[in-house]
Scaffold this motif. Structure first.
Motif, mmCIF file in Angstrom:
data_model
loop_
_atom_site.group_PDB
_atom_site.id
_atom_site.type_symbol
_atom_site.label_atom_id
_atom_site.label_comp_id
_atom_site.label_asym_id
_atom_site.label_seq_id
_atom_site.Cartn_x
_atom_site.Cartn_y
_atom_site.Cartn_z
ATOM 1 N N HIS A 106 31.594 45.149 29.166
ATOM 2 C CA HIS A 106 30.729 44.154 29.798
ATOM 3 C C HIS A 106 29.583 43.859 28.841
ATOM 4 N N ASP A 129 33.091 50.187 28.457
ATOM 5 C CA ASP A 129 32.566 49.678 29.725
ATOM 6 C C ASP A 129 31.151 49.111 29.553
ATOM 7 N N HIS A 169 39.124 45.069 37.962
ATOM 8 C CA HIS A 169 38.692 46.445 38.178
ATOM 9 C C HIS A 169 39.314 46.923 39.493
ATOM 10 N N HIS A 204 39.943 50.426 34.635
ATOM 11 C CA HIS A 204 39.794 51.798 35.170
ATOM 12 C C HIS A 204 41.156 52.288 35.691
ATOM 13 N N HIS A 229 37.776 46.516 27.595
ATOM 14 C CA HIS A 229 36.987 46.686 28.816
ATOM 15 C C HIS A 229 35.533 46.927 28.410
HETATM 16 ZN ZN ZN Z 1 33.886 47.765 33.881
#
Ligand code: ZN
Ligand code: ADE
Length: 332
Positions: free
Chosen positions: A10, A269, A188, A212, A8
């Motif tokens: 980005h 993240d 998500h 998440h 996870h």
């Molecule tokens: Zn994320």
């Protein structure tokens, strides 16, 4: 740090403030900040939307395939130092095409750096383009269509951006198409949004992992389903702290999620925005949440089990975790 998979992440969330200013200069993009300090001072977020506003604004500095390749390679360099041996990374194509950057610049740049990752960084990789859920379903389908037509190697399709008010159900058709094309599907859900969004991600989008998912704990039936199916949750503790999903890391639900039998993984993240990479997240959990060596081993193993990897590579990575654990244990 034990060898781990990061599931996870980005890529655009790895742009450090100094890199944003360098890219702005390279591409002659005017930013409303004079220097790194002025930019870094804005990294206080009331919620997910406040973060997303800055995150998308800073993407204006990404223009060429070289920019995307440099960003990706910088992440891989830092991830290798954090113990990452496999990374499945997100990118937001619509956030770039909507401001006039060709999809090919995004996919060629990211793809070049990811293809070199095994030899340069010892990291196997996969790319997961994400649908922006606060844009229309038609936009999402056009993005998926463009990605498929490009022939770029992609592992799956994800769903991200502003969650509340944008339920997964709007994107059923897009995810059906992704599934029919043989892509993995993740979403998500349950970050700021309610448990019902996690149900929708599972039932309507065919999500194989939930990104998440911390709010799943509010629904006992949902927890039972996730445990029974062994659906992995890609949890991001420092993100949850910085976006005020939790007030204090000591109150983070991760230990409770593990106790209830959920397949939890730890991830960073948007590490440039939230105060750290995978190793920083693990250190914070050890410091505030009582995560000890045994729990860290479970989390590392979960990350490999939850990856979209073939069995041979999973066995190889699990054996590396075994070796690291044995090597770290005091002899008597
Ligand atoms: Zn994320
Ligand atoms: N895009 C980048 N980071 C995100 C997050 N934490 N939640 C939703 N969308 C995102």
């Amino acid at each position: 740090m034990l060898p781990s998979a990061e599931l996870h992440l980005h890529l655009e969330g790895t742009l450090e403030p100094s890199t944003i200013l360098e890219l702005a200069e390279r591409n002659r993009v005017r930013l409303p900040y004079a220097d790194v300090d002025e930019l870094a001072a804005r990294y206080e977020f009331a919620d997910l939307q406040a973060f997303l506003d800055l995150y998308y604004a800073n993407m204006a500095t990404l223009r060429t395939a070289q920019d995307f390749a440099d960003m990706t390679d910088a992440y891989l360099t830092r991830a290798a130092a954090a113990g990452v041996v496999h990374a499945e990374v997100f990118v937001d194509p619509q956030a770039h095409t909507s401001r006039g950057v060709a999809l090919s610049e995004v996919l060629d740049g990211v793809g070049t750096a990811l293809a070199a990752a095994p030899s340069v960084h010892g990291i196997s990789t996969g790319l997961i383009p994400c649908v922006l859920r606060d844009h229309s379903a038609a936009d999402a389908m056009a993005m998926l269509d463009g990605v498929l037509r490009s022939g770029a190697p992609v592992l799956g399709l994800g769903l991200d951006s502003a969650e509340v008010g944008h339920p997964p159900s709007a994107f059923t058709e897009v995810f059906d198409r992704a599934g029919a094309e043989g892509l993995h599907r993740v979403a998500h859900a349950g970050e700021e949004g309610p448990p019902s969004y996690v149900w929708e991600a599972l039932d309507l989008l065919g999500a194989e992992r939930i990104d998440h998912g911390v709010r799943s704990l509010e629904d006992g039936d949902l927890v039972a389903r996730l445990v029974r199916q062994r659906t992995p949750l890609t949890v991001c503790p420092l993100s949850n702290l910085r976006l005020r999903v939790v007030d204090d890391l000591a109150e983070h639900p991760l230990p409770e999620m593990m106790r209830r039998g959920l397949v939890v993984t730890v991830n960073s993240d948007d590490p440039a925005y939230f105060g750290g990479y995978l190793d920083d997240n693990m250190a914070a959990l050890r410091g505030s949440c009582g995560i000890d060596d045994d729990a860290a081993e479970v989390l590392a193993r979960n990350s490999v089990e939850a990856a979209f990897l073939d069995d041979a590579r999973k066995r190889e990575l699990l054996a590396r975790i075994d070796a690291a654990v044995t090597g770290a244990r005091p002899r008597n």
